[in-house]
Design a protein around this motif. Structure first.
Motif, PDB file in Angstrom:
ATOM      1  N   LYS A  99     -58.322 -31.315 -68.615  1.00 55.19           N
ATOM      2  CA  LYS A  99     -59.292 -32.290 -68.108  1.00 55.19           C
ATOM      3  C   LYS A  99     -59.799 -33.176 -69.239  1.00 55.19           C
ATOM      4  O   LYS A  99     -60.275 -32.679 -70.261  1.00 55.19           O
ATOM      5  N   HIS A 102     -62.478 -38.030 -66.285  1.00 56.77           N
ATOM      6  CA  HIS A 102     -62.081 -38.033 -64.875  1.00 56.77           C
ATOM      7  C   HIS A 102     -60.575 -37.874 -64.701  1.00 56.77           C
ATOM      8  O   HIS A 102     -60.083 -37.872 -63.576  1.00 56.77           O
ATOM      9  N   CYS A 123     -54.290 -36.336 -61.717  1.00 62.03           N
ATOM     10  CA  CYS A 123     -55.337 -36.659 -60.748  1.00 62.03           C
ATOM     11  C   CYS A 123     -56.391 -37.526 -61.423  1.00 62.03           C
ATOM     12  O   CYS A 123     -56.800 -37.255 -62.556  1.00 62.03           O
ATOM     13  N   LEU A 125     -60.019 -38.308 -60.770  1.00 63.73           N
ATOM     14  CA  LEU A 125     -61.143 -37.864 -59.945  1.00 63.73           C
ATOM     15  C   LEU A 125     -62.071 -39.006 -59.582  1.00 63.73           C
ATOM     16  O   LEU A 125     -62.746 -38.962 -58.553  1.00 63.73           O
ATOM     17  N   LYS A 128     -60.001 -41.294 -57.156  1.00 66.78           N
ATOM     18  CA  LYS A 128     -59.500 -40.453 -56.066  1.00 66.78           C
ATOM     19  C   LYS A 128     -58.018 -40.737 -55.795  1.00 66.78           C
ATOM     20  O   LYS A 128     -57.598 -41.005 -54.674  1.00 66.78           O
ATOM     21  N   TYR A 145     -59.219 -34.744 -53.958  1.00 65.37           N
ATOM     22  CA  TYR A 145     -59.177 -33.532 -54.784  1.00 65.37           C
ATOM     23  C   TYR A 145     -60.351 -33.545 -55.767  1.00 65.37           C
ATOM     24  O   TYR A 145     -60.662 -34.556 -56.390  1.00 65.37           O
ATOM     25  N   THR A 146     -61.035 -32.395 -55.876  1.00 69.17           N
ATOM     26  CA  THR A 146     -62.229 -32.290 -56.702  1.00 69.17           C
ATOM     27  C   THR A 146     -62.082 -31.150 -57.710  1.00 69.17           C
ATOM     28  O   THR A 146     -61.154 -30.344 -57.628  1.00 69.17           O
TER      29      THR A 146
END
Length: 432
Positions: A99, A102, A123, A125, A128, A145-146
Motif C-alpha cells: 500500500k 491510495h 487498485c 482506492l 475506485k 474495493y476498500t
C-alpha cells in the motif's frame, strides 16, 4: 471480472478457515471489530493507537491497534501465506499487498505439486479503479474495493477473530498475544469437531505477525499474516477501459508518486517459479555458482546450456553432455573419453545438481520483501530467512544482461547464484 485467488483449492479437504476470496466489487461493510468507530476501542495490554494519531511510527500495537493502523496508515506491506499439508503433500497460496497511499499492488501466488500460478492486480482506492491484465494489456474497471475488503481477503474473513483484543489473553513479553480457547471455539463453532485451532500475534518494531493454525489427524493448515509498516512505492500501470482495450491518455487515471517521500524503485523482476519454468524451457543459459569460506573464495562452477548440449565446469573440471545422443565426455589421462549416460539424466537433473530445484526458496517470490534502495535489491523476509537458516539473502536483477543474481550466507559460507539468459555456444570435444 476479478479473478479469485487460488486459496479455495486449499480448503476443500475437510479443514476450513472460512473462504472469502477476491471477488467482484467491495463489500463496504468493513468496520473495526467490536464497534462502529475504530478509534473507540479499549486498550489490550499495550498502547494501540496513540502512535497513529501522533504519526510517530507503529510500534507497540495490540491486535486492534494493528487493524486501526492498517485503516489509517499511508504505507505498509501485508503478506498472508496459507499452507496446507495433506498426505505428505504441501500446497501454499500467498496474497501480498503493498500500500502506497491510495495505490495498492496485490500479488497472488499458488504453488502445489501440480504447478504454480501467479498474478498481479492494482487498485486505486481514491478513484475506485481496479486494474488487471487481459491478453497482456492492462485494463481498469470501476470497483468499490476498500481496505476493509483487503483485510478480509488477507485473513480469509477471520478478521473479526484476529483483530479483537478481547479474544486474546493479556500481553506477555515472551509469548506476545495468545488467543483464548473460548474465542477460537466460538469463531469455528461450525467446523471445530476433530480440529485443534491456535492463534497468536507477535508484535515487533513496526512488524506484526499473526499465526493461526488448524490441525486434524490428516491435515495441517497454517495462515501467517505478516504486516510491516514501512515506506512503499507503487506506480499504477498505464491502462485502458475494457471498451477501449488499450491505454487512453485522456481517460486513464492519473499516476501520482511523491519523489520527495518515496525511494525510487527501478524496474525489477521478482524471483519466482517463472524463472524455474524458463530454465526448463530455454535453449541458452549460463548458470554460475560460487562460494566463500570465512570470506575467502573457494571456487566457481559454471553450467552452460546450448540446446541439447551442456558444458559443466565444476571447479575447473570440465565435462560435456549430449542429451540427444545420451552420452557424456570427460577428460582422462590426456584424452576425452566417451560414456553413456543414464536415461534419468536430463536438464532438470543438472539444475538440481547445482541447487536450483523447483522448490528452492530463491524461486518463491512471496518470500522476498520489496525492493530496498539501501540494499540494492530485494531482501529475503526475516521469517523466510529464519525458516531456511540463511543470512543476508538478497535478490537482484540486471535488465541489461537479463541476469538474475541471488546472494546469501549460511555461516561460515557465502554463496552466489547467477542465472544469465544469454547466447551460448557449446562445442563437443574430439574423442581419442
Amino acid at each position: 471480472m476479478i479473478k479469485p485467488i487460488k486459496w479455495l483449492a486449499l480448503l476443500t479437504a475437510g479443514l476450513t478457515l472460512t473462504a472469502s476470496l477476491l471477488s467482484c466489487g467491495g463489500t463496504n461493510e468493513g468496520t473495526a471489530p467490536g464497534g462502529d468507530d475504530p478509534n473507540q476501542q479499549e486498550n489490550g495490554g499495550q498502547s494501540n493507537n496513540g502512535s497513529i494519531e501522533n504519526n510517530q511510527g507503529y510500534d507497540g500495537l495490540s491486535p486492534e491497534g494493528v487493524y486501526n493502523a492498517m485503516l489509517e496508515a499511508d504505507d505498509y506491506i501485508a503478506v498472508a501465506t496459507i499452507t496446507r499439508t495433506y498426505n505428505g503433500e504441501t500446497a501454499t497460496a500467498t496474497l501480498k499487498a503493498e500500500k502506497d497511499d491510495h495505490r495498492v499492488r496485490l500479488s497472488e501466488t499458488y504453488n502445489s505439486a501440480d504447478g504454480s500460478e501467479s498474478e498481479t492486480f492494482y487498485c486505486d482506492l481514491s478513484a475506485k479503479h481496479w486494474y488487471q491484465q487481459s491478453d497482456g494489456i492492462w485494463l481498469y474497471t470501476s470497483n468499490d474495493y476498500t481496505i476493509q475488503d483487503l483485510l478480509k481477503n488477507l485473513t480469509q474473513s477471520s478478521h473479526e477473530l484476529l483483530f479483537e483484543d478481547d479474544h486474546y489473553h493479556e500481553y506477555n513479553e515472551t509469548a506476545g498475544y495468545l488467543a483464548k480457547a473460548e474465542a477460537l471455539a466460538e469463531h469455528f463453532e461450525d467446523s471445530s469437531e476433530g480440529i485443534t485451532y491456535t492463534l497468536s500475534m507477535t508484535p515487533g518494531e513496526d512488524v506484526y505477525t499473526f499465526l493461526i493454525s488448524g490441525i486434524t489427524e490428516e491435515i495441517t493448515m497454517v495462515l501467517e499474516l505478516k504486516i510491516t509498516f514501512q515506506s512503499v512505492s507503487v506506480t499504477l500501470p498505464e491502462a485502458g477501459t475494457p471498451e477501449s482495450g488499450s491505454p487512453d491518455i485522456d481517460d486513464k487515471p492519473v499516476q501520482t508518486q511523491d519523489p520527495d517521500d518515496k525511494p525510487s524503485q527501478p524496474t525489477v523482476n521478482y524471483p519466482s517459479t517463472d524463472i524455474y519454468q524458463r530454465l526448463l524451457e530455454v535453449d541458452n543459459v549460463v548458470i554460475n555458482t560460487s562460494y566463500k569460506l570465512n570470506k575467502v573464495s573457494k571456487g566457481n562452477s559454471d553450467l552452460i546450456k546450448d540446446g541439447h548440449l551442456i558444458l559443466r565446469n565444476n571447479y575447473n573440471v570440465e565435462s560435456y553432455i549430449d542429451l540427444n545422443d545420451r552420452v557424456s565426455y570427460r577428460y582422462s589421462d590426456g584424452n576425452w573419453v566417451l560414456q553413456d549416460i543414464d536415461n534419468g539424466i536430463n536438464w532438470e537433473f543438472f539444475l538440481d545438481s547445482v541447487g536450483l530445484s523447483k522448490d528452492w526458496w530463491g524461486f518463491q517470490y512471496e518470500l522476498f520483501d520489496s525492493y530496498s534502495e539501501e540494499a540494492g535489491g530485494m531482501p529475503l523476509s526475516e521469517a523466510a530467512a529464519a525458516t531456511y537458516r540463511v543470512e543476508d539473502a538478497l535478490f537482484r536483477y540486471d535488465a541489461d544482461t537479463d541476469t538474475y543474481i541471488f546472494t546469501y550466507t549460511m555461516s561460515p559460507y557465502d554463496y552466489t547464484f547467477s542465472i544469465s539468459f544469454t547466447d551460448t555456444a557449446v562445442t563437443i570435444p574430439v574423442v581419442g
